[in-house]
Every structure is written in C-alpha cells, then in structure tokens.
Design an enzyme around this catalytic site. Structure first.
Site, PDB file in Angstrom:
ATOM      1  N   ASN A 280      59.886  10.399  54.663  1.00 60.60           N
ATOM      2  CA  ASN A 280      59.630  10.363  53.209  1.00 60.60           C
ATOM      3  C   ASN A 280      59.650   8.922  52.711  1.00 60.60           C
ATOM      4  OD1 ASN A 280      59.673  13.115  53.416  1.00 60.60           O
ATOM      5  ND2 ASN A 280      61.601  13.396  52.339  1.00 60.60           N
TER       6      ASN A 280
ATOM      7  N   ARG B 214      73.059  15.266  54.173  1.00 59.02           N
ATOM      8  CA  ARG B 214      73.033  14.205  53.160  1.00 59.02           C
ATOM      9  C   ARG B 214      74.378  14.193  52.434  1.00 59.02           C
ATOM     10  NH1 ARG B 214      67.316  16.848  52.070  1.00 59.02           N
ATOM     11  NH2 ARG B 214      68.733  18.590  52.436  1.00 59.02           N
TER      12      ARG B 214
ATOM     13  N   CYS C 200      63.590  13.548  60.279  1.00 58.67           N
ATOM     14  CA  CYS C 200      64.297  14.395  59.327  1.00 58.67           C
ATOM     15  C   CYS C 200      63.641  14.395  57.953  1.00 58.67           C
ATOM     16  CB  CYS C 200      65.766  13.986  59.213  1.00 58.67           C
ATOM     17  SG  CYS C 200      66.013  12.283  58.683  1.00 58.67           S
TER      18      CYS C 200
ATOM     19  N   TYR D 281      63.295  15.966  68.761  1.00 59.76           N
ATOM     20  CA  TYR D 281      63.485  17.080  67.836  1.00 59.76           C
ATOM     21  C   TYR D 281      62.859  16.769  66.489  1.00 59.76           C
ATOM     22  CZ  TYR D 281      67.223  14.390  65.538  1.00 59.76           C
ATOM     23  OH  TYR D 281      67.928  13.428  64.864  1.00 59.76           O
TER      24      TYR D 281
ATOM     25  N   SER E 223      66.496   8.413  63.853  1.00 61.35           N
ATOM     26  CA  SER E 223      65.909   9.544  63.137  1.00 61.35           C
ATOM     27  C   SER E 223      64.950   8.969  62.109  1.00 61.35           C
ATOM     28  CB  SER E 223      66.986  10.376  62.445  1.00 61.35           C
ATOM     29  OG  SER E 223      66.395  11.453  61.752  1.00 61.35           O
TER      30      SER E 223
ATOM     31  N   GLY F 199      30.039  31.118  51.648  1.00 61.27           N
ATOM     32  CA  GLY F 199      29.548  31.009  50.281  1.00 61.27           C
ATOM     33  C   GLY F 199      29.490  29.606  49.724  1.00 61.27           C
TER      34      GLY F 199
ATOM     35  N   MET G 132      27.844  26.875  50.935  1.00 59.50           N
ATOM     36  CA  MET G 132      26.567  26.163  51.049  1.00 59.50           C
ATOM     37  C   MET G 132      25.419  27.148  50.854  1.00 59.50           C
ATOM     38  SD  MET G 132      27.354  23.300  53.928  1.00 59.50           S
ATOM     39  CE  MET G 132      27.782  24.506  55.164  1.00 59.50           C
TER      40      MET G 132
ATOM     41  N   GLU H 115      63.405   4.118  58.313  1.00 57.74           N
ATOM     42  CA  GLU H 115      62.664   4.481  57.100  1.00 57.74           C
ATOM     43  C   GLU H 115      62.056   3.264  56.415  1.00 57.74           C
ATOM     44  OE1 GLU H 115      65.509   6.291  54.366  1.00 57.74           O
ATOM     45  OE2 GLU H 115      67.128   5.340  55.490  1.00 57.74           O
TER      46      GLU H 115
ATOM     47  N   LYS I 175      26.952  29.184  63.008  1.00 56.31           N
ATOM     48  CA  LYS I 175      25.977  30.272  62.877  1.00 56.31           C
ATOM     49  C   LYS I 175      24.890  30.143  63.931  1.00 56.31           C
ATOM     50  CE  LYS I 175      25.362  31.543  58.775  1.00 56.31           C
ATOM     51  NZ  LYS I 175      25.070  31.372  57.340  1.00 56.31           N
TER      52      LYS I 175
ATOM     53  N   HIS J  34      32.649  37.791  48.470  1.00 61.93           N
ATOM     54  CA  HIS J  34      33.018  36.368  48.434  1.00 61.93           C
ATOM     55  C   HIS J  34      34.496  36.194  48.148  1.00 61.93           C
ATOM     56  CE1 HIS J  34      33.653  32.563  46.187  1.00 61.93           C
ATOM     57  NE2 HIS J  34      32.884  32.061  47.138  1.00 61.93           N
TER      58      HIS J  34
ATOM     59  N   ARG K 107      30.698  35.734  64.041  1.00 62.33           N
ATOM     60  CA  ARG K 107      31.628  34.607  64.112  1.00 62.33           C
ATOM     61  C   ARG K 107      33.027  35.185  64.299  1.00 62.33           C
ATOM     62  NH1 ARG K 107      30.631  33.096  57.769  1.00 62.33           N
ATOM     63  NH2 ARG K 107      31.505  34.982  56.876  1.00 62.33           N
TER      64      ARG K 107
END
Length: 902
Positions: free
Chosen positions: A790, A580, A854, A874, A786, A105, A107, A767, A27, A456, A340
C-alpha cells in the site's frame, strides 16, 4: 502496426481452427473449428485482427485487403451459386465482429447485407415469401443506419412502434408485406435525413462500409468500458466474419436460438437456452420478444431438436467445457452460427469444473484453472433471508445469482449519477442494450421485464458477476415516466426494491440478508450434503483441497486481535502476516498515548510507557494463544503520533472559547502545543514508523518487552509462540541496526528474567523505494522482509491513496491510463519491479531470508500470481480474503507447473 507485404489478411472458414483466436478472434476461430468438425456452418471467411490493427493505426484498411476480400467473396459466390448484389437471386451475407475475448453486445453486427430496392424482389421470388424479403430489408436498413451511419436507434424503434400501432398489433410479426414496404420507405427517409446520405444500393459498398464499422466499433465508448471492466487488453483489435446468410425469419418452420450445454446459472446438466420462431438472432439477444424455452423446440421441430442435442454433446466433449451456441433453423435446416466457451455464474463455474472431472474430460489441475478467486469472492456474498417477511412483486428468470438491494432507477445516466453519490441502485429496463453498460456496472443488480437467460442483460451480468433477473413479464416498466407497475402497486424512481438472481424473485423494499453457505462452510458451520447449497459447498471444498495441496505460497492473515485471528484460522490462515499494534492504542488507551506525547521529563515518559506495557502484553498473550503454533508478525507502532491527538481545528476552537471565558484548561493548552508541534503538511511521509522508535526513547523497547514477555508466558504454559517483530518504514540499514540492537537487548533481559529461550526473529517492512533499492544492505540486519505494497504504491507513484481515489482516479480509469487501480492490483512494471529487485538482492545477501507481502494486494487474485512468480514465501490479507488467496496461490502453482511441462 506496419503492414507486411506478404501478410495474409483473410482466411476461409475451412482454413482456420480454434487455436488461432489471436488472429481470427474467438468467433472466427470457433466457426473454423466447427467447420473442421463437419458441423453445418454457413460458408464464409474471416478478416483478421491484424487487418483491424492496421486500420485503427493508419485510418485505412491494408492495401491488400480489398483484393483478398474480393478473391474470397468470389469463392463464396461460386460455392453458393449466387452473387452478392445480383437482382434475381442475391447472395446475402452478415458482417459480424469477433474479438479474441467474448464481448457480448459491445461491438457491431450487420445482417442481410446485399439487399437493395432491386434485389429485395429477387429475394422474395427466391424464398416464395414477400413478407420475409421486406422484413429482411427493413432490418438491414435499421442495423446499417444505426451501426454504420450512426443514426439514433430509437428513431427506427419509434417508427416500428408507430407502424404496429397503426395496424393495432403488438408484435412485428403481425406486420404484413405492405406494412413493411411502407416501413422501408420511412426507414430510408430517416437515414437520408439523419446521416445526410441515401442508404447505399451497391452491395459491395454495404459490405465494405460494414467491415469498417466493425473495425471502428473496437474503440466505441461502450467497448472501451467493457474492456476496462473485464481487463481485456486494448491493443488486440477485432476480427470481422463475413458469413453467408441463413434465415430464421422465413415463417413458423424457421427460427433462431441460443443454447447452453449446461445451465450457465447453476451448472446443472439439462436442456438450457431460448428459441424464437420466425426471427433473426438479434431478436433473441435483445429480448425484443420473449422467447420460449429451448426444450419447446422438441415439439416444434423434433428433427432439428435431436440434431442440435447431438451437436451440443459433440461440442462440449470437444471443447471439454460449457459451450454457448447460436443457431438458426431455416425451413427445417439447422445451421450453427457460433460457439464459444460460455460465460457462467460463479456457482456454475465450481459445479461444472468438478462435474467435468467426474466425467473424465479434465483433470483436477485443469478444474482449478476453470475457476477464479473473483468467482469465489462472489460466492461469499450474503443471500436473502428466506424466513424474512417479504412483499413479492413478481418473478422473472434467474439470470445471474446474488442478493441485490437498491433504489429503483430507469436509465443508465441516473444509475451512474446516484451511485457516485453513494446510493445503491437497481437498474430497471424493459431490456438492456450495449449503451446501458455504464449503468449496469454502477448498479447493484439489473432487472428487466423482457428477455431470457441469453438476453444482453443476462449475458453481460453473468460476465460481471452482477445479480440479474430478466423477463419478469408481470412488471410493466415505463422508462419515460420513470416507474414500474405491478398490478395496483406502483414503484417510482427512488423506491427500494430487492432482486434475487438465484430464483428470479423481485421484492418491494429491502429484504434482510444472511451469510453465504460458502462462508458458513469456511467457518465450519456447513458440510457437503445433498441439497443445492451443499452441492455447491462440496464443489468448492474439492477445488480448495486441491489448491491447498499444490500451492507453494502460504497464506496468512492481517489481524490485530484474537477474535480476528481465530476467524482467520477457521478460514485457513497459516499465521498472521500483519498485526498492526497501533490499533491496540485506540479507545480508552488514547489518553495514555496523550500522556506519553505530553511527557516533559524522562520520568513522565517512563510512567506512561509503564502504564501501556501490561495492556500491550495482555493483547499479545491473547493473540499468541489464538495462533499457537503458527507464525505471528507484529508490526511496531507505525502511524504519525498526531493521529492519537485531537483534531487541531476542534482543539483550537475549544481552547479559544475557554480563553474567552477565562477558564482555559491547562491540559488542553499543553495538548494544543503538542498538536502544533507534531502537525505535518504530509504526515504519511513524516514522523512515523521507525522514526518514532528512534525519536521517542523507550517506545519500541516497551512494545518489544510486551511481545517478549507474552511469548515467554505462552511458552512457559506449554504453548508454541512463533513471533516475528517487524520494524516499519525502514529506509536505510542503519535505522534497522539501531532498533534491532535495542530489541535484542530487551529480549535477552526477558529471557534471563523468565528462564526461557525465545526465538524471536526481527525483520522489516519494505514500503519505501529506497528500502527496495538497498535491499541487499538491509538484509544484513533483517531476518525477513514483508512488502507493504500500500505504502510502496503511494511512494512509487507519488500520490496519497486517501486523496486521489476520490479526485482523479475515475478520470484515469476512463482515459485508460489505468486499466485497474494500482491499489487494487499491483503495478507490475513500477512497484512490481522494485519488489522483484528487493527479492533478488535480499536473498543474494541472506539466502534463507523469509519474504512475504502484507498490503491489500495480498488478497488480490492477479497480484497473488505475481507474488508466486517473484518467489515470495507467503501473502497476507484480511480474513475474508484468505480463501481467495488460497485458491489463487494454488492456481498460480498449477499454472506455473503447466507452463514448465510445455
């Protein structure tokens, strides 16, 4: 942070510019920029984010701040010809927050600072309007009481409602000066009772306390929640803008409004915004009174309207983007209070980016940076079926698009509670306020009976990508009785409603949905044309085409069958990064796996493997045909074998009951023995992956043979199979060497038997932390890596995804330990460091080592940028996330090129 003696903490609006957002906040930087452009900005000054940081860390403002503020205040008073706190002609100021990133909204703001029991008369005399002066004073006490002194805001609202009821009027503008004088007395009593102190009469005390309140508002619960939602760093702090007041509540020739240089919902050019006569800015964004469209300003005050249109063109051309503008008209004089780069919907983002390219304001590289994968994902959500039978309840303003269905709830607490129990909800309010943020996040969509596109609810919903309909005036929302009434229809809490943020329609019950036109485009069922949907598709097509031209990262799919592979190919997949094979052992084949596990002799095991071989081969033939000419990475069997066996508790009960009846099944007894034998306390860290291939003779050899025979058959049919075999859960190079030696032997046998030469590469999934740390050794036996992020995330953090997300992740996110779940966006400092190390070490050993990822992170926008940075070849993700990954890979490349050129 420590205070620097020579540090400057206050900047006049004439001293800054838009590039100082880190210091002056968005601002303040933009107020300075508009001042530099010669636009009508009320004079003022900005207290920097550095001052806020000192205050938040030490608990007190920097020692030099008071003197700096005094010097700038004196200069402001000289410029305005009046002083803060003087009784006859008082200078009034606003104190407003302004962080680097827009947090609408979240602050605090206090207007009309400088009014007191004495100066209110001076303001009335100066303005020639007693009602205006007392209205301004009651607003100050109300905002100051709530924001600075922590008084419950509803107490003031209830008192205001009582005053209107006593006068038998419905809007606050119908209260006269006498009514407002009485209201000021009531407000002051509320402050004294609730805050334990009188409302301060000293103007400088008002200003200083308001500045501290803005600093403190950086760490309110709602601000923290918003920052987590929007991934805004918590250590930035907020600037504070002290601006001389201009008044939109001086009568019908005054007013306040919010304008957009383009429609933030659609991106279309035109006159968009809201205007409210005889009001201050808070009235517009709070939706307390329904506004009129900005276009109506032309008939209300044509001179101000024409000047505003010129300024809007100036700002959009200067910022080269959609601008969100706040303005006030004081007795015919236009003042700019803020600008803005405006928040916009996903569809508007793509349309505006291409429009600005066509106008020559930005190039294609910049257009690509103006959109995001998150926005593209929103565009792929379904929409309501226009041909469905529906019951229309009403229509409001289309504030943020999407098709949202859920049970009606009327407060944020219920929205969060029901959402956590798995219910989909629509939050319905007269208007939202910042305290509703947690309920807005929990809801499928937001519906309000008041407010417009700049309220808002609308602004926050657009920022979050939430469906929102505002200003549905036909709806009578009764939050206390938890119901909504439309004519004779009553919607109680828990009743299902559907809202369409694209056209503002509200329906009773659940409306069926149909695929998004963007998904239809990616699947080849829609082409760019003339209507609105086709226009959006055309914009997406242009930006995606550029992203594909510039990206370095290739994008593959996680797909386990031909159907998913074909869909992925339509979505632009350049291969399969993860097939898989365990998914091929489900259904009827589970019994064959049981036979393999129960095998007591080599003959029984070979017989079970022989039965599985042709089935596996058939799966691979279909997969290689679907992805002909593109690489396919096949992961050998990974999960623990007990996953293919019956549940241990159910099987134990079944056997016990059978034994009690003395008719126990021999196969069930053997199964129970096997289940007990294979049972593990922590199976994800047990007998799985490469360990299965080493412990169960012939298992991996069977899978490799099926892959090789399928590839040979495809090649002999003039196809182009490009197969990569991936060994999972390797922790040491010796494991990989043993499996690879066996695999190479099987492949050689198939080549000899089929008369084909197969170029099958063999690599591994990284992994485990040990695999990443010893990547230089593992690369000696692997042709590709690869990253299975997870499992790598689970093993690095030491927790199980399936367990912790439902137990303590919510608390960790709320406490700020996580900015975002490490399973959603890669943990760059921990998991990312291991990836970076493995990339460097692996390529040091084998410069041509192919590298990919992956895990689910392969489709996460922020993670894609990280994978580009560390040099992967990739990413691989689920089919529906492929367009997102393609877009972000392009953005990462364009961003890196831009950084290099700078």
């Amino acid at each position: 942070m420590s205070e620097n003696k020579d540090q400057k903490f206050v900047y006049d609006f004439t001293e800054g510019n838009r590039d100082l957002k880190d210091l002056l906040g968005g601002k303040g930087a933009n107020l300075a920029e508009m001042t530099n452009l010669g636009l009508p900005v009320p004079p003022g000054f900005t207290i920097t984010t550095e001052a806020c940081k000192v205050y938040l860390e030490s608990g007190s403002a920097p020692a030099a701040l008071r003197d700096e503020v005094s010097a700038h205040l004196a200069a402001l008073e000289a410029k305005m010809g009046k002083k803060l706190g003087q009784s006859d002609d008082p200078l009034l100021v606003s104190v407003r927050s302004g962080a680097k990133f827009s947090m609408p909204g979240m602050m605090d703001t206090v207007l009309n600072i400088g009014l007191s029991d004495e100066s209110v008369a001076g303001l009335a005399s100066q303005a020639g309007d007693e009602r205006f002066a007392w209205d301004s004073y009651r607003r100050l006490i109300q905002m100051f009481g709530k924001t600075v002194l922590g008084v419950e805001g509803e107490l003031f609202e209830d008192a205001l409602d009582e005053a209107k009821a006593a006068k038998k009027v419905t809007v606050d503008t119908d209260l006269d000066a006498a009514d407002l004088k009485k209201l000021v007395k009531v407000f002051k009593k509320i402050v004294a009772k609730e805050a334990g102190r009188e409302f301060p009469q000293d103007a400088r005390e008002q200003m200083d306390l308001a500045v501290e309140a803005v600093f403190n508002s950086w760490n309110t619960d709602r601000a923290k929640l918003y920052r987590r939602q929007e991934r805004i760093p918590s250590d930035l702090g907020t600037a504070v803008n002290v601006c001389s007041m201009v008044f939109g509540n001086l009568g019908p020739d005054s007013g306040t409004g919010v304008a957009f240089t383009r429609d933030p919902a659609s991106g279309h050019a035109g006159v968009y915004g809201d205007y409210l006569q005889n009001a201050q800015g808070e009235d517009v964004v709070a939706g307390i009174r329904n506004t009129v469209p900005l276009a109506d300003l032309e008939s209300i005050d044509k001179a101000s309207y024409d000047q505003l249109m010129t300024i809007m063109t100036t700002l959009e051309t200067h910022y080269k983007d959609l601008c969100d503008i706040e303005f006030t008209i004081e007795r015919g004089q236009l003042w700019m209070l803020q600008t803005r780069v405006g928040k916009r919907t996903a569809g508007a983002a793509f349309r505006i980016a291409t429009q600005l390219v066509d106008q020559g304001l930005i190039d294609e590289a910049e257009a690509l940076q103006r959109v995001s994968g998150h926005q593209l994902a929103q565009l792929m959500f379904p929409r309501f079926d226009e041909g469905a039978n529906t019951t229309l309840l009403g229509r409001g303003i289309a504030a943020s698009p999407g098709a949202a269905v859920g049970k009606a709830v009327f407060d944020s607490y219920t929205a969060v509670k029901w959402s956590r129990s798995g219910e989909k909800v629509i939050l319905i309010r007269r208007e939202t306020n910042p305290d509703d943020l947690d309920g807005m996040i929990a809801s499928e969509g937001i519906l309000t009976s008041r407010g417009g596109k700049t309220s808002h609810a609308a602004v926050v919903a657009r920022g979050m990508g939430k469906t929102c309909v505002c200003g549905a005036e036909e709806l009578d929302v009764d939050t206390k009785r938890r119901r909504m009434t439309v004519g004779d229809t009553v919607i109680e809490e828990g009743d299902v409603v559907s809202i369409d943020g694209s056209n503002g329609k509200v329906y009773l019950g659940e409306v069926p949905v149909v695929p998004s036109p963007v998904v239809e485009y990616f699947e080849g069922r829609m082409h760019a044309g003339a209507d609105d949907a086709d226009e959006l598709v055309a914009a997406v097509h242009r930006i995606m085409a550029y992203a594909d031209r510039v990206r370095r990262l290739r994008v593959r799919a996680n797909a386990d069958n031909a159907e998913d592979a074909l869909r992925a190919r339509r979505f632009g997949a350049q291969g399969i990064g993860l097939c898989r094979t365990e998914h091929m052992f489900l259904g009827e084949r589970r019994e064959m796996v049981e036979r393999l596990i129960l095998a007591d002799t080599d003959g029984e095991r070979d017989e079970a493997l022989s039965a599985l071989l042709p089935l596996q081969k058939k799966d691979f033939i279909e997969l290689f045909e679907a992805m002909d000419g593109l690489p396919v990475t096949v992961r050998l069997l990974d999960p623990p074998l007990h996953e293919f066996l019956p549940d241990i508790t159910e099987l134990s009960v079944r056997v016990a009951l059978a034994e009690s009846r003395k008719d126990a099944n021999e196969n069930d007894l053997r199964l129970l023995q096997a289940v007990h034998k294979l049972h593990e306390q922590n199976p994800m860290l047990g007998l799985r992956g490469v360990r299965l291939g080493l412990v169960i003779p012939g298992l991996f050899a069977m899978q490799v043979r099926a892959i090789a025979e399928a590839a040979a058959e495809r090649k002999n049919a003039k196809g182009d199979p490009r197969v990569e075999i991936m060994i999972p859960l390797v922790g040491t190079v010796q494991e990989l060497e043993i499996v690879r030696e066996e695999a190479d032997g099987v492949i050689a046998e198939v080549e000899a038997a089929t008369g084909t030469t197969l170029k099958l590469s063999i690599g591994t999934m990284i992994e485990l932390p040990r695999a990443a740390l010893t990547a230089a050794q593992i690369a000696e036996a692997a042709q590709f890596f690869s990253f299975g992020t997870n499992d790598l995330t689970q093993t690095v953090w030491g927790f199980s995804r399936d367990d912790v997300e439902a137990s303590f992740f919510t608390a960790y996110l709320e406490k700020g330990i996580f900015g975002v779940s490490p399973f959603e966006t890669i943990d760059k400092d921990g998991v990312g460091s291991l990836v970076r190390h493995a990339v460097k070490q692996g390529r040091a050993t084998r410069p041509d080592l192919k590298l990919g990822v992956c895990g689910e992170h392969g489709g996460d926008p922020e993670s894609v940028h990280f994978f580009h940075e560390v040099g992967l070849d990739y990413v691989s993700c689920s089919p529906f996330r492929i367009p997102v990954a393609r877009l972000e890979a392009g953005r990462a490349a364009a961003e890196a090129k831009g950084s290099d050129s700078r």
